[in-house]
Scaffold this motif. Structure first.
Motif, PDB file in Angstrom:
ATOM      1  N   CYS A 112      51.638 -31.651 -63.011  1.00 24.24           N
ATOM      2  CA  CYS A 112      50.944 -31.558 -61.714  1.00 24.24           C
ATOM      3  C   CYS A 112      51.593 -32.484 -60.692  1.00 24.24           C
ATOM      4  O   CYS A 112      51.776 -32.122 -59.527  1.00 24.24           O
ATOM      5  CB  CYS A 112      49.471 -31.905 -61.862  1.00 24.24           C
ATOM      6  SG  CYS A 112      48.489 -30.665 -62.704  1.00 24.24           S
ATOM      7  N   TYR A 149      55.073 -31.034 -59.574  1.00 20.60           N
ATOM      8  CA  TYR A 149      54.885 -29.904 -58.673  1.00 20.60           C
ATOM      9  C   TYR A 149      54.359 -30.368 -57.322  1.00 20.60           C
ATOM     10  O   TYR A 149      54.813 -29.916 -56.274  1.00 20.60           O
ATOM     11  CB  TYR A 149      53.921 -28.880 -59.292  1.00 20.60           C
ATOM     12  CG  TYR A 149      53.635 -27.739 -58.348  1.00 20.60           C
ATOM     13  CD1 TYR A 149      54.551 -26.699 -58.191  1.00 20.60           C
ATOM     14  CD2 TYR A 149      52.475 -27.713 -57.580  1.00 20.60           C
ATOM     15  CE1 TYR A 149      54.313 -25.666 -57.314  1.00 20.60           C
ATOM     16  CE2 TYR A 149      52.226 -26.687 -56.702  1.00 20.60           C
ATOM     17  CZ  TYR A 149      53.148 -25.663 -56.566  1.00 20.60           C
ATOM     18  OH  TYR A 149      52.907 -24.652 -55.679  1.00 20.60           O
ATOM     19  N   SER A 150      53.415 -31.276 -57.355  1.00 21.76           N
ATOM     20  CA  SER A 150      52.803 -31.747 -56.120  1.00 21.76           C
ATOM     21  C   SER A 150      53.822 -32.397 -55.191  1.00 21.76           C
ATOM     22  O   SER A 150      53.871 -32.102 -54.004  1.00 21.76           O
ATOM     23  CB  SER A 150      51.685 -32.742 -56.441  1.00 21.76           C
ATOM     24  OG  SER A 150      51.113 -33.247 -55.261  1.00 21.76           O
ATOM     25  N   CYS A 208      57.123 -32.125 -55.215  1.00 24.25           N
ATOM     26  CA  CYS A 208      58.253 -31.263 -54.865  1.00 24.25           C
ATOM     27  C   CYS A 208      57.883 -30.041 -54.034  1.00 24.25           C
ATOM     28  O   CYS A 208      58.766 -29.406 -53.456  1.00 24.25           O
ATOM     29  CB  CYS A 208      58.971 -30.823 -56.133  1.00 24.25           C
ATOM     30  SG  CYS A 208      59.702 -32.209 -57.028  1.00 24.25           S
ATOM     31  N   SER A 209      56.628 -29.696 -53.949  1.00 27.67           N
ATOM     32  CA  SER A 209      56.243 -28.484 -53.215  1.00 27.67           C
ATOM     33  C   SER A 209      55.777 -28.821 -51.795  1.00 27.67           C
ATOM     34  O   SER A 209      55.334 -29.929 -51.527  1.00 27.67           O
ATOM     35  CB  SER A 209      55.156 -27.733 -53.979  1.00 27.67           C
ATOM     36  OG  SER A 209      54.004 -28.531 -54.069  1.00 27.67           O
ATOM     37  N   SER A 246      49.159 -28.468 -53.047  1.00 33.32           N
ATOM     38  CA  SER A 246      49.928 -29.612 -53.538  1.00 33.32           C
ATOM     39  C   SER A 246      49.139 -30.907 -53.413  1.00 33.32           C
ATOM     40  O   SER A 246      49.200 -31.765 -54.288  1.00 33.32           O
ATOM     41  CB  SER A 246      51.234 -29.748 -52.754  1.00 33.32           C
ATOM     42  OG  SER A 246      52.007 -28.605 -52.908  1.00 33.32           O
TER      43      SER A 246
END
Length: 177
Positions: free
Chosen positions: A27, A30-31, A33-34, A149
């Motif tokens: 998580c 992803y958070s 990098c998005s 995100s």
């Protein structure tokens, strides 16, 4: 029979801790990098603030701080993903694992997970908190402006700073050793 039950319980807690660490780390990665933090923009989006608008450069320092702590957290989270996968799939609880540097000292995977994942979550919490502080007025007025995100980031630091240590403490208090 008692030793077998103890190993089974230790494996169960190790897997639970590793799964929470894996969820939190994924998580977090992803958070950071998005690009869906606030109104379709992420941590890496240029805010378009000139030095005159920033006044005393507090905004520039805040943006740099959230990025630096975000990068540190991602680097640590990537290594944590591999460590969690190693503990889930490769760590054997059939044999006692002792330190080669300190003979007689037993190694516990849960302690290593806590030692690595809590600082990872803390670094990300700093980044997340700085971002939240910058957007506190928008957060108060319309919470729906924050994207997936941002909220997945909250899930990440909750997993790494709250749930994982709670699982570790429960394991320590219930362990007969």
């Amino acid at each position: 029979v008692m030793e077998r039950e103890l190993r089974k319980r230790n494996r169960c807690f190790r897997v639970i801790q590793s799964v929470w660490g894996l969820i939190g780390s994924i998580c977090l990665i992803y958070s950071v990098c998005s690009p869906f933090w606030f109104q379709g923009k992420g941590l890496w989006t240029d805010p378009g603030i000139t030095s005159r608008q920033a006044g005393d450069n507090e905004t520039f320092f805040s943006i740099e701080a959230e990025r630096v702590f975000g990068v540190l957290a991602v680097i640590m989270a990537v290594s944590s993903v591999f460590m969690c996968l190693l503990f889930i799939f490769c760590w054997s609880s059939n044999k006692h694992t002792f330190s080669k540097l300190n003979p007689g000292l037993r190694l516990y995977p849960g302690t290593l997970l806590i030692t690595v994942l809590v600082p990872t979550g803390f670094f990300f919490l700093v980044s997340w908190s700085v971002f939240t502080r910058q957007h506190k007025d928008q957060l108060k007025s319309d919470i729906s402006q924050f994207g997936s995100s941002y909220w997945l980031g909250a899930v990440a630091w909750i997993c790494l700073i709250v749930i994982l240590p709670a699982t570790y403490v429960i394991d320590q208090f219930t362990s007969p050793e």
